[in-house]
Each structure stands twice: as C-alpha cells, then as structure tokens.
Design a protein around this motif. Structure first.
Motif, short mmCIF file in Angstrom:
data_model
loop_
_atom_site.label_atom_id
_atom_site.label_comp_id
_atom_site.label_asym_id
_atom_site.label_seq_id
_atom_site.Cartn_x
_atom_site.Cartn_y
_atom_site.Cartn_z
N GLN B 282 0.83 -1.21 0.00
CA GLN B 282 0.00 0.00 0.00
C GLN B 282 0.87 1.27 0.00
O GLN B 282 0.58 2.25 -0.65
CB GLN B 282 -0.93 -0.02 1.22
N LEU B 283 1.98 1.18 0.74
CA LEU B 283 2.90 2.32 0.82
C LEU B 283 3.48 2.67 -0.54
O LEU B 283 3.67 3.84 -0.87
CB LEU B 283 4.03 1.95 1.79
N LEU B 284 3.74 1.64 -1.34
CA LEU B 284 4.33 1.87 -2.67
C LEU B 284 3.28 2.06 -3.76
O LEU B 284 3.62 2.27 -4.92
CB LEU B 284 5.25 0.70 -3.05
N SER B 285 2.01 1.97 -3.36
CA SER B 285 0.94 2.20 -4.36
C SER B 285 0.87 3.69 -4.68
O SER B 285 1.50 4.50 -4.01
CB SER B 285 -0.40 1.73 -3.79
N ASP B 286 0.07 4.06 -5.66
CA ASP B 286 -0.05 5.47 -6.04
C ASP B 286 -0.49 6.33 -4.85
O ASP B 286 0.10 7.37 -4.56
CB ASP B 286 -1.05 5.63 -7.19
N VAL B 287 -1.54 5.87 -4.16
CA VAL B 287 -2.08 6.66 -3.04
C VAL B 287 -1.06 6.74 -1.91
O VAL B 287 -0.79 7.82 -1.36
CB VAL B 287 -3.39 6.01 -2.52
N GLY B 288 -0.45 5.61 -1.58
CA GLY B 288 0.52 5.59 -0.49
C GLY B 288 1.75 6.42 -0.79
O GLY B 288 2.26 7.14 0.07
N MET B 289 2.23 6.32 -2.02
CA MET B 289 3.46 7.02 -2.41
C MET B 289 3.30 8.54 -2.37
O MET B 289 4.24 9.27 -2.08
CB MET B 289 3.87 6.55 -3.81
N LEU B 296 4.33 16.93 2.99
CA LEU B 296 5.59 17.58 3.37
C LEU B 296 6.47 17.99 2.19
O LEU B 296 7.53 18.57 2.38
CB LEU B 296 6.39 16.66 4.30
N ARG B 297 6.04 17.63 0.99
CA ARG B 297 6.78 17.96 -0.24
C ARG B 297 8.18 17.34 -0.29
O ARG B 297 9.10 17.96 -0.82
CB ARG B 297 6.87 19.49 -0.43
N TYR B 298 8.31 16.14 0.26
CA TYR B 298 9.52 15.36 0.01
C TYR B 298 9.25 14.49 -1.22
O TYR B 298 8.09 14.25 -1.58
CB TYR B 298 9.89 14.52 1.22
N GLY B 299 10.33 14.01 -1.85
CA GLY B 299 10.20 13.35 -3.14
C GLY B 299 9.67 11.92 -3.10
O GLY B 299 9.63 11.29 -2.05
N VAL B 300 9.28 11.44 -4.28
CA VAL B 300 8.76 10.08 -4.41
C VAL B 300 9.89 9.14 -4.82
O VAL B 300 10.93 9.58 -5.29
CB VAL B 300 7.61 10.00 -5.43
N THR B 301 9.65 7.84 -4.65
CA THR B 301 10.70 6.87 -4.99
C THR B 301 10.23 5.85 -6.03
O THR B 301 10.95 4.92 -6.34
CB THR B 301 11.12 6.09 -3.72
N THR B 302 9.01 6.03 -6.53
CA THR B 302 8.50 5.10 -7.54
C THR B 302 8.13 5.87 -8.82
O THR B 302 8.26 7.10 -8.86
CB THR B 302 7.24 4.34 -7.06
N ASP B 303 7.61 5.13 -9.78
CA ASP B 303 7.24 5.76 -11.05
C ASP B 303 5.84 6.39 -10.99
O ASP B 303 5.23 6.64 -12.04
CB ASP B 303 7.29 4.72 -12.18
N VAL B 304 5.34 6.66 -9.80
CA VAL B 304 4.00 7.25 -9.66
C VAL B 304 3.89 8.55 -10.47
O VAL B 304 4.85 9.32 -10.54
CB VAL B 304 3.67 7.51 -8.16
N LYS B 305 2.72 8.75 -11.07
CA LYS B 305 2.51 9.98 -11.86
C LYS B 305 2.21 11.13 -10.90
O LYS B 305 1.29 11.02 -10.08
CB LYS B 305 1.34 9.77 -12.83
N LEU B 306 3.00 12.16 -11.00
CA LEU B 306 2.82 13.29 -10.08
C LEU B 306 1.72 14.22 -10.56
O LEU B 306 1.74 14.64 -11.73
CB LEU B 306 4.12 14.09 -9.95
N PRO B 307 0.78 14.58 -9.70
CA PRO B 307 -0.21 15.59 -10.09
C PRO B 307 0.51 16.92 -10.34
O PRO B 307 1.55 17.18 -9.74
CB PRO B 307 -1.11 15.71 -8.84
N ASP B 308 -0.05 17.74 -11.23
CA ASP B 308 0.62 18.98 -11.63
C ASP B 308 0.95 19.90 -10.47
O ASP B 308 2.04 20.48 -10.40
CB ASP B 308 -0.23 19.73 -12.67
N ASP B 309 -0.02 20.05 -9.54
CA ASP B 309 0.23 20.98 -8.43
C ASP B 309 1.36 20.50 -7.53
O ASP B 309 2.05 21.30 -6.89
CB ASP B 309 -1.06 21.20 -7.61
N LEU B 310 1.56 19.21 -7.50
CA LEU B 310 2.63 18.64 -6.68
C LEU B 310 3.96 18.72 -7.41
O LEU B 310 5.00 19.03 -6.81
CB LEU B 310 2.28 17.18 -6.38
N ARG B 311 3.91 18.48 -8.71
CA ARG B 311 5.14 18.43 -9.51
C ARG B 311 5.94 19.73 -9.39
O ARG B 311 7.15 19.71 -9.23
CB ARG B 311 4.79 18.16 -10.97
N LYS B 312 5.24 20.84 -9.43
CA LYS B 312 5.96 22.12 -9.41
C LYS B 312 6.69 22.35 -8.08
O LYS B 312 7.65 23.11 -8.02
CB LYS B 312 5.02 23.29 -9.73
#
Lengths: 266, 350
Positions: B282-289, B296-312
């Motif tokens: 679950q932690l590595l799923s899209d929702v968990g990741m 907290l705006r720390y980075g992701v570690t998987t290939d999850v697609k980042l929402p635009d507001d988060l990406r910036k």
C-alpha cells in the motif's frame, strides 16, 4: 551617609538582578503560552490574533491526550515511590552510622553524574534481559533513578534542620520508634517531603532522554511525543501542548503551596 | 423467462450466496491484527495514517499503531529486544539501515511478496532487497529572495562574500544534513575519500556562517525570523517556509543533489509478515506514495505519476532532475563521522 548610599545602591542593584533573573527564567514559558493562543498557522511572537483553536486541536488529538495521561500517572507514581525510598534512605543516612554509609550516599547521588542517555540505554538492556520492556517498570524505574537524588537531598536537608529533642522526648514518654516517625518526624519534615515530591514529579514529567528509550507498549510520554512532533511539524499545536505541560506542573506546585504555604516549602 | 436463463441466474445467485462469506473473510483477512511501527511523529505519521493505514483498515481490517520517538532510540530498543521485537515494521533513513542490517533484525522484501517493489526507481533502493524506500529528502542550498538578489547556484556558493554573516549550516553531528559537505567536496574536485576541498570551502565560508543549527526546527526559526538569508536546508522544509510566507528559493545544484531516503522495513520474527507486506504494498501504491509528498513535499521513490500541483513543488519532478540524485556510500559516510565532526568544529569554532 556614605553607607546609606551604598546600602541603597546595593538594594536597587539586587532588585534589578532579581528582576532580570526572574524575567529570563519566565520568558521562554511566557512566549510559548502567548504564542499558543494564535489564530494563525505559524508559531510567532507576537501571535496573529487570538484563538483557542490549537487547544481544541490538542483536546481532539488522541496521541497527545494519551501521552499527557501516561506522563501524569507515571510522574505521580514516581513521586510517591521516590518519597518512600528517599525518606527511608535519608533517614538511615541521617540517623545511623553503618559500614558503607558514604558509599550509599555516593551511590544515591550517582544518577546526577551519569549522563541520562547512558542511564536510558543501560536500563533498556537490563529490562530487555529480564523480558520486561513491554511493561511500565522500565519507565518507572528509569524516572525513579533520576528522581531519588533530588528527593534524598531535600529530605536529608529537612532532617538535618529538625530538632531531635522532640523525638527524644516522645521516646522518653514510651512512644515506639514507628510512632515517633509517624507522629513527630514526618509532620515536622512535611514541607521538605512535599518539596521532594514536587522535585520527583517535575523530574519525571519533563524527562525526554531516558523516556525515549523506555516507552512501553506503544505508550509514549508527553515530552517524547512533543519531541517527535517538532521533528516533522512546527505549528502552534506544539505551543498549546507545551502550555498544558506548564499548566499541569504549575498546578501541582501551586496546590502544594496552597496546602502548606510557600514560606514553609522554601 | 426461458428455462436456460432461469438456470443461469439461479446458479449465479447460489454461487454468490455460497462465496459471500469467503469473499468477506478474504477482504477482512487481517481483522484483529495490529501492526506496530516506530513513528517519525507529527505530519509524517499523520500522512501515512491517512493514505496507507486508512485504506488498509477499510480493505483488510488491519490496524496500525505508530509509536512516536527518535529513530536512534527506537533502533536501540529494537536491537536490544531482537528476540521479541517491539515493532513489526521499522521506518529508518538511509544511514540507519546500516545498523539495521548489521544487527540482522530486518527481513528482505522481495517482489514476490510486494509486487509494487518493481515500481521503485532505479538507484533508489540502496540496500538490495532490504527495506523499501518510500520518500526522499534532499539537502540543498536555499536563500531568501527578498534579501539575496544574485541567486545561489551550488553548494559552494555559501562561501560567496556577499553572504557575510547571513548563512546557517546544519551542525556536523547531524549525519544526513551534513551531506552538503560531500556536495562541497565533489563540486571542487574532491570525493567521499578526499573531503579536503570541502573543508577549504567551509573555511572560506566561515565569515558567512552565523550558526550551526542543531535541529531542523532551530534552522527553520532562523529563516522565519530572517536572522539568516541563506544556507543549507531540507527541500521539504524550504517548501514549508514558503507556505508560511517566507520567500525561500530552493537551489538545484547542477552537479548533483545529495539525498536521504526513508525506508520501511519488515522486522524479523514479526508475527504478521503477510500484513507487513500488505502495508509495504500500500505504501508503494499510487495513493501511499503520494502521502508524504502531499503533506511535506519530500520526493517520491516510484514511477507514480505526479499531479501537476505537486510536480511544481517537488525537487525530483522529472527524469532529468531525478538523474541528479547522487549515489552515497553510506557505510563510508558513517565511518568518517568523527573525523568530519572534528574538522568542521575546528574550522567553525577556532
């Protein structure tokens, strides 16, 4: 004339120094308490607006409320047990001569010398060996070890100042040793006992270092919870929780002061 | 209704009725199980509760108890009780993983147990099959754009003469935050085995350095109160300052970024390995990741697609940026700790 001037100057400078010392002591707590009433999202001084929202958040936060409960009952238990052990040890040291008395005295004060981290790790290893790390005992014992030196020192001072003729008179009137302690010694040193209890409570209630190693079964003390919280979050919730901690500690001190009077407690 | 249709419907209904208890039992297969996890506290644990624990509870009836504390104390607690561990899962940053592995208290997490492991980005899993990284925090140069008009571009810029008496750096005792020293070394021809260039830059930056922050909160307050205008800070915390109205700019050094990953480990002798694997999945799923980045705006570690507001807002928000993440020899970094502390103290305090 000259000595009057010097006396006045000394009195004024004394008052100024007292004011300065009290201000420095109280200022951090005052800043935290004032900041906790902010209506904003950040912990600032002066606060932006007035609101009780952060207190409401603390009230609704199970983690902080259960940590407050854990800290309070551990501190109360520590104060009670430390008082019993501290009184017995101080009484023995004050009234009797026995081999190893100096060693016992040194041993009782050793927790003040040993760093709290070392104490915490040592107790953790001990209780892990005994298979008791999932109980309240490590936390209780850890805090007791920290509190007993303060309790003993305070009671020893009270016993040293006490007039022993009253005890001797009671014994002349055929009171048993237990009756003398119960009816004469304890009432005479009551202010010292209560001061010692306050020391024990405050030492336990505010401890982080030892508690971090000895928290048990998912239960965390309030200072450890606050410490972990500020590592990832920095909002006025911390100020509100800290204010509650200050309030609890002050309540204990003021209650005892109201019961026996500040001048006797000093 | 035709006879054939009636038989089909009746068979389906009977099968459904017979299978219902099994399906229900399957969906709540961890009912009554409570996993114990060491907590990082505050918003971090809260984010995991919302995006990892809540879905698991709803789906499987699994409960999770976070116990807040300091990772170092929790690690000692775990090692001291390794025969009867106080945790089922253990969260730890990259450097702590070395101690966990040395103590032999964590299990391997394989793709066969946690299929989402395959989604972890290349180079992000630093310890083979041990632990799953689920957030990445970077130590980067930052500056207050209200006062600093010429942007900083690298770690070495903390030595710029225009920053006199306005720079804060993390205290040398903080193992992860001091990764900036590796940045200083590598930007100036050094390496983890040759840190001299870093110490030279630090010596040059000495007139600028007004504080060695002993804690993240202390550094945060210095930036917030405008006691300092530039320094080295965590990317997530820099974002937090921006949300509080402090115009802090996060610098992305072109030669590389030094980061630390947060890992979730399954503890040996846990009574509930299957539940622990479900947590990791679950932690590595899209929702968990997205839990930690969103909070907290720390980075992701998987290939999850980042929402635009988060990406910036995220530092590692594209393959090009992710390629900047430097590989760190953590064992060496920890082994050189004492020397590093001594040198930094010598430079900054004499």
């Amino acid at each position: 004339m000259r000595s009057d001037l010097i006396d006045n100057a000394m009195a004024v400078s004394g008052a100024c120094i007292r004011c300065l010392v009290y201000t420095i002591l109280a200022l951090p707590a005052v800043l935290v308490i004032v900041s906790s009433f902010t209506s904003g999202e950040t912990m600032n001084f002066p606060p932006a607006g007035f609101s009780l929202r952060w207190y409401q958040k603390v009230w609704e936060n199970d983690l902080f409320m259960s940590a407050l409960w854990t800290s309070t009952y551990v501190a109360v238990l520590v104060a009670l047990v430390a008082l019993v052990i501290g009184f017995a040890s101080a009484f023995a040291i004050n009234r009797f001569s026995f081999p190893g008395k100096a060693f016992l005295q040194g041993l009782a004060f050793s927790p003040l010398i040993v760093p709290a981290v070392v104490l915490g790790i040592g107790l953790l290893q001990l209780f892990a060996g005994l298979g008791l790390t999932r109980t309240i005992y490590p936390l209780l014992l850890g805090h007791l070890v920290l509190a007993i030196p303060y309790v003993m020192r305070t009671i020893l001072a009270s016993l040293a100042l006490q007039q022993r003729v009253l005890e001797e008179a009671a014994m002349n009137l055929r009171a048993t040793p237990l009756q003398v302690i119960r009816r004469i010694t304890l009432p005479l040193i009551l202010p010292g006992l209560l001061s010692a209890a306050i020391f024990a409570f405050v030492t336990s209630f505010g401890n982080v270092t030892v508690s971090a190693f000895l928290t048990y079964g998912g239960k965390v003390t309030l200072p450890v919870q606050i410490f972990a919280y500020v590592d990832t979050s920095y909002d006025p919730l911390v100020a509100a929780v800290s204010s509650i901690m200050i309030l609890v500690t002050l309540s204990v001190i003021l209650t005892i002061e109201r019961l026996i009077g500040a001048e006797r407690l000093a | 209704m035709q006879r054939r249709t009636f038989l089909k419907i009746a068979t389906a209904a009977a099968a459904g009725a017979l299978a219902a208890p099994c399906v229900r039992a399957q969906s709540k297969k961890f009912a009554g199980v409570t996993l114990r996890v060491n907590g990082f506290g505050g918003a971090w644990d809260e984010a995991l509760r919302k995006s990892v624990v809540a879905p698991l509870e709803e789906k499987y009836g699994l409960k999770v108890q976070f116990t807040a504390g300091s990772t170092s104390a929790d690690l000692i607690k775990l090692i001291a009780n390794k025969d009867d561990p106080p945790y089922d899962l253990f969260m730890a940053d990259s450097p702590y993983m070395i101690e966990l592995l040395k103590a032999g208290v964590v299990e391997e997490i394989r793709e066969s147990d946690v299929p989402n492991v395959k989604r972890i980005l290349p180079g992000f899993r630093e310890y083979g099959d041990f632990g799953v990284p689920f957030a990445v925090s970077s130590v980067v140069p930052v500056y207050n754009s209200k006062y600093i008009k010429q942007p900083l571009t690298s770690y070495s810029d903390i030595a710029r003469p225009d920053l006199a008496a306005r720079v804060v750096i993390p205290a040398p005792t903080l193992d992860t935050a001091t990764l900036y020293l590796l940045g200083l070394a590598e930007e100036n021809g050094g390496s983890i085995s040759n840190m001299e260039p870093a110490f030279k830059v630090l010596a040059a930056a000495k007139p600028n350095i007004v504080a060695l922050a002993q804690a993240t909160v202390a550094e945060m307050q210095m930036f917030q109160n405008e006691e300092v205008y530039a320094g080295i800070f965590w990317d997530g915390r820099a974002h937090e300052l921006r949300t509080k109205g402090v115009p802090i700019v996060t610098v992305v050094p072109p030669n590389g970024v030094y980061s630390v990953s947060a890992y979730m480990n399954v503890i040996k002798r846990t009574k509930y390995p299957e539940a622990a694997h479900a947590f990791a999945e679950q932690l590595l799923s899209d929702v968990g990741m997205l839990a930690i980045p969103e909070a907290l705006r720390y980075g992701v570690t998987t290939d999850v697609k980042l929402p635009d507001d988060l990406r910036k807002d995220l530092l590692f928000n594209s393959p090009e940026r992710t390629a900047l993440k430097k590989k760190i020899d953590w064992e060496r970094w920890i082994a050189d700790r004492s020397t590093r502390i001594e040198r930094v103290n010598k430079i900054t305090r004499t």
